[in-house]
Design an enzyme around this catalytic site. Structure first.
Site, PDB file in Angstrom:
ATOM      1  N   LYS A  22       0.829  -1.210   0.000  1.00 21.25           N
ATOM      2  CA  LYS A  22       0.000   0.000   0.000  1.00 21.25           C
ATOM      3  C   LYS A  22       0.864   1.261   0.000  1.00 21.25           C
ATOM      4  O   LYS A  22       0.684   2.150  -0.826  1.00 21.25           O
ATOM      5  CB  LYS A  22      -0.904  -0.003   1.228  1.00 21.25           C
ATOM      6  CG  LYS A  22      -1.476   1.344   1.616  1.00 21.25           C
ATOM      7  CD  LYS A  22      -2.187   1.270   2.952  1.00 21.25           C
ATOM      8  CE  LYS A  22      -2.521   2.588   3.580  1.00 21.25           C
ATOM      9  NZ  LYS A  22      -1.434   3.301   4.246  1.00 21.25           N
ATOM     10  N   ASN A  23       1.800   1.342   0.947  1.00 24.10           N
ATOM     11  CA  ASN A  23       2.520   2.608   1.098  1.00 24.10           C
ATOM     12  C   ASN A  23       3.534   2.860  -0.020  1.00 24.10           C
ATOM     13  O   ASN A  23       4.006   3.979  -0.174  1.00 24.10           O
ATOM     14  CB  ASN A  23       3.147   2.717   2.495  1.00 24.10           C
ATOM     15  CG  ASN A  23       2.067   2.972   3.552  1.00 24.10           C
ATOM     16  OD1 ASN A  23       0.946   3.373   3.208  1.00 24.10           O
ATOM     17  ND2 ASN A  23       2.383   2.725   4.802  1.00 24.10           N
ATOM     18  N   CYS A 117      -5.144   8.426   8.929  1.00 20.82           N
ATOM     19  CA  CYS A 117      -5.498   7.878  10.246  1.00 20.82           C
ATOM     20  C   CYS A 117      -5.185   8.875  11.353  1.00 20.82           C
ATOM     21  O   CYS A 117      -4.190   9.591  11.300  1.00 20.82           O
ATOM     22  CB  CYS A 117      -4.710   6.595  10.517  1.00 20.82           C
ATOM     23  SG  CYS A 117      -5.316   5.179   9.615  1.00 20.82           S
ATOM     24  N   ARG A 122       0.361  15.015  12.784  1.00 23.27           N
ATOM     25  CA  ARG A 122       1.070  14.568  11.574  1.00 23.27           C
ATOM     26  C   ARG A 122       1.545  15.783  10.775  1.00 23.27           C
ATOM     27  O   ARG A 122       0.983  16.117   9.730  1.00 23.27           O
ATOM     28  CB  ARG A 122       0.171  13.633  10.754  1.00 23.27           C
ATOM     29  CG  ARG A 122      -0.238  12.417  11.580  1.00 23.27           C
ATOM     30  CD  ARG A 122      -0.962  11.371  10.790  1.00 23.27           C
ATOM     31  NE  ARG A 122      -0.087  10.606   9.929  1.00 23.27           N
ATOM     32  CZ  ARG A 122      -0.482   9.554   9.213  1.00 23.27           C
ATOM     33  NH1 ARG A 122      -1.735   9.157   9.260  1.00 23.27           N
ATOM     34  NH2 ARG A 122       0.369   8.897   8.450  1.00 23.27           N
ATOM     35  N   ASP A 305       3.542   0.331  12.107  1.00 29.75           N
ATOM     36  CA  ASP A 305       2.301  -0.130  11.484  1.00 29.75           C
ATOM     37  C   ASP A 305       1.938  -1.560  11.897  1.00 29.75           C
ATOM     38  O   ASP A 305       0.846  -2.036  11.560  1.00 29.75           O
ATOM     39  CB  ASP A 305       2.394  -0.014   9.953  1.00 29.75           C
ATOM     40  CG  ASP A 305       2.510   1.439   9.515  1.00 29.75           C
ATOM     41  OD1 ASP A 305       2.220   2.329  10.327  1.00 29.75           O
ATOM     42  OD2 ASP A 305       2.908   1.685   8.356  1.00 29.75           O
ATOM     43  N   ILE A 327       6.987   6.362  17.369  1.00 34.33           N
ATOM     44  CA  ILE A 327       6.750   7.159  16.148  1.00 34.33           C
ATOM     45  C   ILE A 327       5.500   8.052  16.277  1.00 34.33           C
ATOM     46  O   ILE A 327       5.548   9.238  15.978  1.00 34.33           O
ATOM     47  CB  ILE A 327       6.594   6.254  14.904  1.00 34.33           C
ATOM     48  CG1 ILE A 327       7.729   5.233  14.804  1.00 34.33           C
ATOM     49  CG2 ILE A 327       6.488   7.099  13.620  1.00 34.33           C
ATOM     50  CD1 ILE A 327       9.083   5.757  14.440  1.00 34.33           C
ATOM     51  N   ARG A 397      -9.151   0.478   3.627  1.00 39.20           N
ATOM     52  CA  ARG A 397      -8.154   1.394   3.049  1.00 39.20           C
ATOM     53  C   ARG A 397      -6.850   0.671   2.738  1.00 39.20           C
ATOM     54  O   ARG A 397      -6.096   1.115   1.871  1.00 39.20           O
ATOM     55  CB  ARG A 397      -7.849   2.533   4.039  1.00 39.20           C
ATOM     56  CG  ARG A 397      -8.925   3.591   4.121  1.00 39.20           C
ATOM     57  CD  ARG A 397      -8.459   4.762   4.962  1.00 39.20           C
ATOM     58  NE  ARG A 397      -7.051   5.001   4.712  1.00 39.20           N
ATOM     59  CZ  ARG A 397      -6.146   5.296   5.653  1.00 39.20           C
ATOM     60  NH1 ARG A 397      -6.511   5.400   6.909  1.00 39.20           N
ATOM     61  NH2 ARG A 397      -4.887   5.495   5.335  1.00 39.20           N
TER      62      ARG A 397
HETATM   63  N1  EPU Z   1       7.246  14.106  11.145  1.00 38.37           N
HETATM   64  C1  EPU Z   1       7.555  15.415  11.417  1.00 38.37           C
HETATM   65  N2  EPU Z   1       7.544  16.309  10.383  1.00 38.37           N
HETATM   66  C2  EPU Z   1       7.283  15.941   9.108  1.00 38.37           C
HETATM   67  C3  EPU Z   1       6.974  14.595   8.833  1.00 38.37           C
HETATM   68  C4  EPU Z   1       6.966  13.691   9.871  1.00 38.37           C
HETATM   69  O1  EPU Z   1       7.797  15.786  12.564  1.00 38.37           O
HETATM   70  O2  EPU Z   1       7.316  16.811   8.218  1.00 38.37           O
HETATM   71  C5  EPU Z   1       7.247  13.121  12.245  1.00 38.37           C
HETATM   72  C6  EPU Z   1       5.872  12.493  12.455  1.00 38.37           C
HETATM   73  O3  EPU Z   1       5.096  13.276  13.349  1.00 38.37           O
HETATM   74  C7  EPU Z   1       6.224  11.129  13.020  1.00 38.37           C
HETATM   75  C8  EPU Z   1       7.561  10.798  12.348  1.00 38.37           C
HETATM   76  O4  EPU Z   1       8.077  12.035  11.851  1.00 38.37           O
HETATM   77  O5  EPU Z   1       6.439  11.222  14.413  1.00 38.37           O
HETATM   78  C9  EPU Z   1       7.465   9.814  11.201  1.00 38.37           C
HETATM   79  O6  EPU Z   1       6.497  10.234  10.279  1.00 38.37           O
HETATM   80  P1  EPU Z   1       6.570   9.861   8.717  1.00 38.37           P
HETATM   81  O7  EPU Z   1       6.671  11.124   7.950  1.00 38.37           O
HETATM   82  O8  EPU Z   1       7.613   8.816   8.514  1.00 38.37           O
HETATM   83  O9  EPU Z   1       5.131   9.257   8.488  1.00 38.37           O
HETATM   84  P2  EPU Z   1       4.232   9.415   7.209  1.00 38.37           P
HETATM   85  O10 EPU Z   1       5.088   9.514   5.988  1.00 38.37           O
HETATM   86  O11 EPU Z   1       3.200  10.448   7.417  1.00 38.37           O
HETATM   87  C10 EPU Z   1       4.162   6.883   6.636  1.00 38.37           C
HETATM   88  C11 EPU Z   1       3.089   5.843   6.460  1.00 38.37           C
HETATM   89  C12 EPU Z   1       2.481   5.498   7.804  1.00 38.37           C
HETATM   90  C13 EPU Z   1       3.588   4.999   8.737  1.00 38.37           C
HETATM   91  C14 EPU Z   1       4.712   6.039   8.826  1.00 38.37           C
HETATM   92  C15 EPU Z   1       5.912   5.557   9.632  1.00 38.37           C
HETATM   93  C16 EPU Z   1       2.239   6.385   4.269  1.00 38.37           C
HETATM   94  C17 EPU Z   1       1.131   6.908   3.441  1.00 38.37           C
HETATM   95  N3  EPU Z   1       2.050   6.392   5.586  1.00 38.37           N
HETATM   96  O12 EPU Z   1       3.503   8.005   7.198  1.00 38.37           O
HETATM   97  O13 EPU Z   1       1.590   4.437   7.544  1.00 38.37           O
HETATM   98  O14 EPU Z   1       3.062   4.790  10.030  1.00 38.37           O
HETATM   99  O15 EPU Z   1       5.181   6.368   7.500  1.00 38.37           O
HETATM  100  O16 EPU Z   1       6.443   4.400   9.088  1.00 38.37           O
HETATM  101  O17 EPU Z   1       3.256   5.924   3.750  1.00 38.37           O
HETATM  102  C18 EPU Z   1      -0.287   3.081   7.840  1.00 38.37           C
HETATM  103  O18 EPU Z   1       0.009   2.540   6.759  1.00 38.37           O
HETATM  104  O19 EPU Z   1      -1.154   2.635   8.632  1.00 38.37           O
HETATM  105  C19 EPU Z   1       0.405   4.312   8.216  1.00 38.37           C
HETATM  106  C20 EPU Z   1      -0.035   5.151   9.140  1.00 38.37           C
END
Ligand code: EPU
Length: 418
Positions: A22-23, A117, A122, A305, A327, A397
């Site tokens: 998915k991701n 979610c 975020r 996850d 995280i 999803r």
């Molecule tokens: N963070 C920041 N600033 C940013 C971006 C992130 O402080 O600009 C922080 C977040 O608050 C968090 C950490 O960095 O504490 C990691 O966040 P990340 O950006 O890695 O998460 P994401 O890209 O929003 C993706 C997956 C999530 C998964 C996370 C961590 C997608 C669409 N989503 O989210 O997947 O939990 O990486 O591996 O790729 C899921 O599939 O259920 C899901 C939530």
């Protein structure tokens, strides 16, 4: 509204085929926008609502999209707007990849703030920092991110936190920037590597994905290509955990065992047998489980996850287990649901202290988010009696055919109208 009705207490036996990640898919589809000529022929695209949502957004942008099971053919030459502001965009997290892709190709993007979610704050500050470092002007206007640049120029960017989203998004824009970009403290998740491989197949010049330093030499244009998405590490891990919980023997097929090492190691520590064989893994469990401690970390650490399904497994393991969610700050909403089923868990901020119980009992529960929903299915499969789960749109999803796949292993799950 629909619900899943699960008659628990059956061992799992057989084999299950894992779908595309998915991701990775929700990043590769928007990344394909950057192909200004030629068609992208994408395989192993999972049949989940997040993918349908991103395809609908891309059609709204003018892309020509054809879908045939797990294959999607996209012609992005026909894109005629850089404004992505619809309910679909607001609903999903991965819509933020439209910013990097549109900015890269058209040097401008207007994208509604992403949803996803509810698992904690975020922010997207690291995405914005990256785009600005490349020379874009980024502002928030009426709930949308507006990014514009005369030119994008490669530079060195050090991320303050390890972020999957920021690493991929900035990599997208940098692919079509002038000169060299170096991303430091980059995320190393398998889907970061998959997106880089896809971009390289379209003509990009990216090296180092999978390490914490990614080097990108900007190119002038990208064109369509054939590409197959990697298998879903989280879907595979969910079936591994479910087998460990229910007992039995299940072969999880079409996977990359390396991506699952942190889960394999934890299951083995709990007394579960895990056998790797080429692109499959067999999990064997007699249901006798030892409690362990788990801390979620960026890859190659234990993935956040899978924390929620893992909490279910630990709730029936002998002794005390501690889960440290490092995280996301509010990813324990499933615990209240699990307590309705007899689990003994105390949550303090980002720590859960779990005292293993002998049995869970079926109850009426809700899927509070995507992975919490998968966790409640695992709980329902292992519990005595009947469990009913509502709010299934969260589960749909991210998990293709979840009840069919579990039923093929001997589970008893029905989808009913509520
Ligand atoms: N963070 C920041 N600033 C940013 C971006 C992130 O402080 O600009 C922080 C977040 O608050 C968090 C950490 O960095 O504490 C990691 O966040 P990340 O950006 O890695 O998460 P994401 O890209 O929003 C993706 C997956 C999530 C998964 C996370 C961590 C997608 C669409 N989503 O989210 O997947 O939990 O990486 O591996 O790729 C899921 O599939 O259920 C899901 C939530």
């Amino acid at each position: 509204m629909e619900k899943l009705v699960i008659e628990g207490g059956h061992c799992l036996e057989g084999s299950v085929n894992i779908s595309g990640a998915k991701n990775a898919a929700v990043a590769i589809l928007p990344a394909s926008i950057m192909a200004s000529k030629g068609v992208c022929n994408l395989e192993n695209i999972p049949d989940i609502s997040d993918v349908n949502c991103i395809l609908s957004i891309m059609r709204d942008l003018g892309a020509t999209v054809k879908r045939d099971n797990d294959r999607v053919i996209i012609d992005n030459e026909t894109i005629n707007t850089t404004d992505a502001c619809s309910e679909d965009v607001r609903q999903m997290r991965a819509s933020y990849y439209l910013i990097g892709a549109l900015l890269g190709r058209f040097k401008k993007a207007r994208v509604e703030m992403p949803g996803g979610c509810s698992i904690g704050v975020r922010p997207i500050d690291q995405h914005i920092k990256g785009f600005e470092a490349l020379g874009a002007n980024v502002r928030i206007e009426h709930g949308a991110v507006v990014a514009e640049a005369e030119r994008l120029i490669g530079t060195n960017i050090y991320f303050d936190v390890v972020s999957v989203g920021a690493t991929i998004n900035v990599m997208l824009a940098a692919t079509l920037a002038e000169g060299r970009t170096i991303l430091e403290n980059a995320a190393k998740e398998p889907h970061v590597v998959d997106v880089a491989n896809f971009l390289n197949s379209m003509g990009a010049n990216i090296r180092g994905a999978g390490t914490d330093v990614i080097k990108i030499k900007g190119v002038e244009a990208l064109s369509g290509c054939d590409y197959s998405v990697i298998p879903d590490q989280i879907e595979a891990g969910t079936y591994m955990i479910a087998t460990a919980a229910c007992g039995g023997r299940v072969t999880i097929e079409n996977i990359i065992p390396k991506h699952l090492e942190s889960i394999t190691a934890k299951l083995e520590e709990m007394g579960v047998k895990v056998i790797e064989d080429g692109d499959s893994i067999t999990v064997e469990s007699d249901g006798n489980l030892k409690g362990v401690n788990v801390k979620t970390l960026p890859y190659p650490g234990f993935p956040t996850d899978l924390q929620q399904p893992m909490t279910v497994l630990l709730s029936i393991a002998e002794g005390i287990s501690i889960v440290n969610e490092s995280i996301w700050e509010s990813r324990f909403k499933h615990v209240d649901e699990l307590k309705k089923m007899g689990a003994s868990i105390k949550v303090e901020n980002t720590l859960a202290v779990i005292e293993g119980v002998k049995k869970l009992g079926g109850a009426k529960v809700i899927a509070t988010d995507l992975r919490a929903g998968a966790a409640m299915i695992v709980a329902g499969l292992v519990a005595d009696g009947v469990t009913e789960i509502t709010h299934l749109y969260h589960i749909d999803r991210g998990y293709p055919n979840i009840e069919l796949k579990f039923n093929s292993l001997g589970a008893r799950i029905r989808r009913e109208k509520n």
